[in-house]
Design an enzyme around this catalytic site. Structure first.
Site: not given
Length: 380
Positions: A264, A354, A356
């Protein structure tokens, strides 16, 4: 931002955009006034992770899903220690939380943390307006913060813009801390916190990485004091054009050819470090359903996003940079925005989204494995 935390369901509220469009509804969360950049999130789930994502600092989030709050709030899912959004906009909030993990309602949590919101407005019309006109400044006003609407518009237009905003140090940790490896420790990573989410170091810890999380103001000396096998640059809020410090640190990492991974804001920092420009998107990418193609494999992933700026790099060629050849590794299939970069002559890569998966799909979890592979190769 001024707030009151008493019951709010019947309190009138007004949302005022900087171009003069007004939406009238009822207060949700705290009563008072707040200002920020109006953006919309397309995720149907994961609102707790969205609210606590530091990348949303100084943004008023419009939820495109019409019904929000069904699963309540718990103490396990936050991505940081507090809610970071400047304001919250929903159409139909859930009247009752219905989930075995819920510990309180979303409305209660917003009131407790002083987050001013509005409910009962046409969020579809608001989203279409932002898609056509672009993200813009906005104010939400309720209770005693409701003078005449002409005054409200003037207040909105005096609020700071996101372009030129240097925000990462406001949301990052002030002191270094360590997330230990789960199981056997295999590697050490220095993670520069520009607004990191809690799940990110956890994903690395799952892979045997001891993560040293450093403040946004960390220097190259701070990074290499932990003797890292790899360096990570996190997500975060604000305009990457202001991030001269992190760019300088990343350039030193590139000079030393230490394995590097950014996500990001970290992707935008890598873009700048390589000599590319950045620019503000019309309305950005936010939500957990954005299609991205990994051009190195041809695979299409459904990914979680939260960014209003992007890297200006050529999609159709390999670029020469001060640190060797670089190419765009990932691209958004909706609008061809650069979603990833990789160097071809040394171990460094980044993505704009992202991986995760908090909240969001798990399609991109392999990127943490790719980072481990770079560190393995460097050690060998």
């Amino acid at each position: 931002m001024t707030t009151s935390t008493r019951g709010t369901a019947r309190v009138p509220a007004v949302l005022v955009l900087e171009d003069g469009r007004i939406f009238r509804g009822r207060a949700y969360g705290a009563v008072g006034e707040t200002f920020g950049e109006a953006v919309f999130s397309t995720g149907m789930t994961g609102y707790q992770e969205t609210l606590t994502d530091p990348s949303y600092h100084r943004q008023v989030v419009v939820m495109t899903a019409p019904h929000v709050g069904n699963t309540g709030v718990n103490d396990e899912d936050p991505e940081s220690a507090r809610i970071w959004v400047a304001g919250y906009v929903v159409r139909d909030p859930a009247r009752v939380s219905s989930n075995w993990r819920a510990q309180r309602s979303l409305d209660e949590e917003l009131r407790h943390q002083g987050v001013v919101g509005i409910q009962g407005i046409d969020t579809r019309a608001l989203t279409r307006h932002l898609r056509e006109r672009g993200a813009m400044r906005v104010g939400i006003f309720s209770g005693s913060a409701l003078p005449d609407e002409g005054t409200l518009l003037a207040e909105v237009r005096q609020a700071p813009e996101m372009t030129g905003a240097d925000l990462s140090a406001e949301v990052a940790t002030k002191e270094p801390y360590v997330v230990p490896a789960i199981g056997e420790k295999k590697y050490t990573v220095a993670a520069v916190d520009l607004g990191i989410k809690g799940m990110t170091p956890h994903r690395m810890a799952e892979r045997g990485i001891e993560v040293h999380v450093l403040p946004a103001t960390a220097t190259a000396e701070d990074v290499y004091a932990v003797r890292p096998d790899g360096v990570f640059f996190s997500n975060g809020p604000g305009d990457p054009a202001t991030a001269d410090g992190p760019v300088a640190v990343m350039q030193e990492v590139l000079r030393r050819k230490t394995p590097l991974f950014g996500i990001c804001f970290g992707n935008q920092i890598l873009g700048r470090a390589l000599g590319f420009g950045t620019y503000k998107l019309k309305y950005g990418h936010r939500g957990i359903n954005q299609p991205v193609q990994d051009r190195t494999t041809g695979k299409v992933e459904v990914t979680a996003h939260n960014h209003g700026f992007a890297v200006d790099a050529p999609l159709d060629k390999v670029s020469d940079t001060p640190f060797g050849r670089a190419e765009v590794s990932h691209v958004c299939l909706n609008d061809n925005v650069v979603e990833g970069l990789q160097l071809l002559d040394q171990p460094a890569f980044s993505v704009q989204y992202h991986p995760e998966a908090a909240a969001g799909p798990h399609d991109a979890a392999y990127l943490f494995d790719r980072f481990v592979t770079l560190m393995e190769a460097e050690r060998a």
